[in-house]
Write an enzyme that holds these catalytic residues in place. Sequence first.
Site, PDB file in Angstrom:
ATOM      1  N   LYS A 251       0.944  -1.151   0.065  1.00  0.00           N
ATOM      2  CA  LYS A 251       0.025   0.057   0.155  1.00  0.00           C
ATOM      3  C   LYS A 251       1.021   1.368   0.002  1.00  0.00           C
ATOM      4  O   LYS A 251       0.490   2.201   0.580  1.00  0.00           O
ATOM      5  CB  LYS A 251      -1.007  -0.071   1.014  1.00  0.00           C
ATOM      6  CG  LYS A 251      -1.941  -1.040   1.083  1.00  0.00           C
ATOM      7  CD  LYS A 251      -3.023  -1.290   2.234  1.00  0.00           C
ATOM      8  CE  LYS A 251      -3.884  -2.551   1.900  1.00  0.00           C
ATOM      9  NZ  LYS A 251      -4.670  -2.655   3.010  1.00  0.00           N
ATOM     10  N   HIS A 415     -14.215  19.523 -17.786  1.00  0.00           N
ATOM     11  CA  HIS A 415     -14.497  19.583 -16.559  1.00  0.00           C
ATOM     12  C   HIS A 415     -15.660  20.696 -16.036  1.00  0.00           C
ATOM     13  O   HIS A 415     -16.629  20.353 -15.419  1.00  0.00           O
ATOM     14  CB  HIS A 415     -13.431  19.762 -15.498  1.00  0.00           C
ATOM     15  CG  HIS A 415     -12.653  18.556 -15.392  1.00  0.00           C
ATOM     16  ND1 HIS A 415     -11.525  18.208 -16.393  1.00  0.00           N
ATOM     17  CD2 HIS A 415     -12.382  17.596 -14.212  1.00  0.00           C
ATOM     18  CE1 HIS A 415     -11.089  16.931 -15.938  1.00  0.00           C
ATOM     19  NE2 HIS A 415     -11.501  16.887 -14.784  1.00  0.00           N
TER      20      HIS A 415
END
Length: 424
Positions: A251, A415
């Site tokens: 991770k 966007h």
Amino acid sequence: MPIPPKTLHFLKKLKSTASPVEIAARLKPRDGAPTPLMTLPKPSAAAIERIWARMIKAGVKQSARAVLADERTLAEAEAYAGNIENMVGTVKVPVGVVGPLRINGVFAHDDYFVPLATTEAALVASYARGARAVGKSGGVSVATLGEGVLRTPAFRFVTIAEAGLFVEWAVSSVQGLIAAAEATTRHGKLLSIDPVIDGEIVFLMCRYETGDASGQNMVTFATEALCAHALEQSPVQPRSWFLEANFSGDKKASFLGTMLGRGRRVTAQVDMPREVVESVLGASIDQVLEYGRIANLGALMTGQVGAQAHFANGLAALYLATGQDVACVAESAVGFTRMEQSETGLLVTVTLPNLILGTVGGGTGLPSQAAGLDILGLKGGGNATALAEVAAALCLCGELSLTAAVAGGQFGSAHKRLARGGKS
């Protein structure tokens, strides 16, 4: 040395919030401790109601309970056993779909509808545009190059000599270590044990094949058994030992994972005709390549691990939709994107060395996430490597679309349009 403007700006903001005396008072420890919730590992409707009663009494809004602990969630609560503790409900994340995405892979060879769970406007549209361009180019060629999940215990000895003796023993006793590890799992295989010495400390890089599971818990349990065998059989005993010593890249973005891989290593490629680049992606090949060169320079100058535009966007959305451990995006999203001119147009290659994902275990069996895998046709055993190839192909689509959007001046307007022009 002058104080940076950002520091002065924040100090000014801080002073306008409260006086130094007030801030100091707020930072002091408070007497007494709140009574903690009793940890309830097995979800049920009754357990959920019990926790909400405590929280509402403490002032949590009743309206939050109505949204999170809805009727269906309460009815299905026990399905989440083994996935969460102190469950109070479920979060509804909108799911969009991309596709059909044509993949010509070794394990994934079909036209796939890919579910993406996200709250980011323009993300699904961008990946869908990339998939459309890929489809007009014959699809993405994808190959899985290797697999293996790492767990790296560490053993600390008194001297370097003792560390060396332990490594000598481990190398000569590898079959016993493998047997101890594999006795904990029906599907896992211990592929290799690679000792690394730093002074009196020994790391054992244990690489596992994990079948169709992402394998994080599988390799933990297997390595714990391996360590127990080592402690019992080794002629030299460590002063201390740790099951995971932060050496595996679990991770985290790491150079180890980038070079050696952790999880499934996959590469994907498409040779896109010039007319497709221009008509679907709205940019010229020259624009795309110029932006790519500058973006790679930015990655180099800022010390990025890998060099790519936004693998994390697609992977996080795919992971949420299919029940993966989303924290694994931290390592899974490391990789490389390469773009160059070909005889017919634009050759695009992506390589992801650390795809941690699976189609069994973890969250893959939960109601919504199992449905996401059903959309792909990849639920259950025998499908994890195909899912990895889908993930790599998806990332390639995202790299194409975002790179072209920035290169062609469409990034901001897209966007603004898809996020309804909202201002924060």
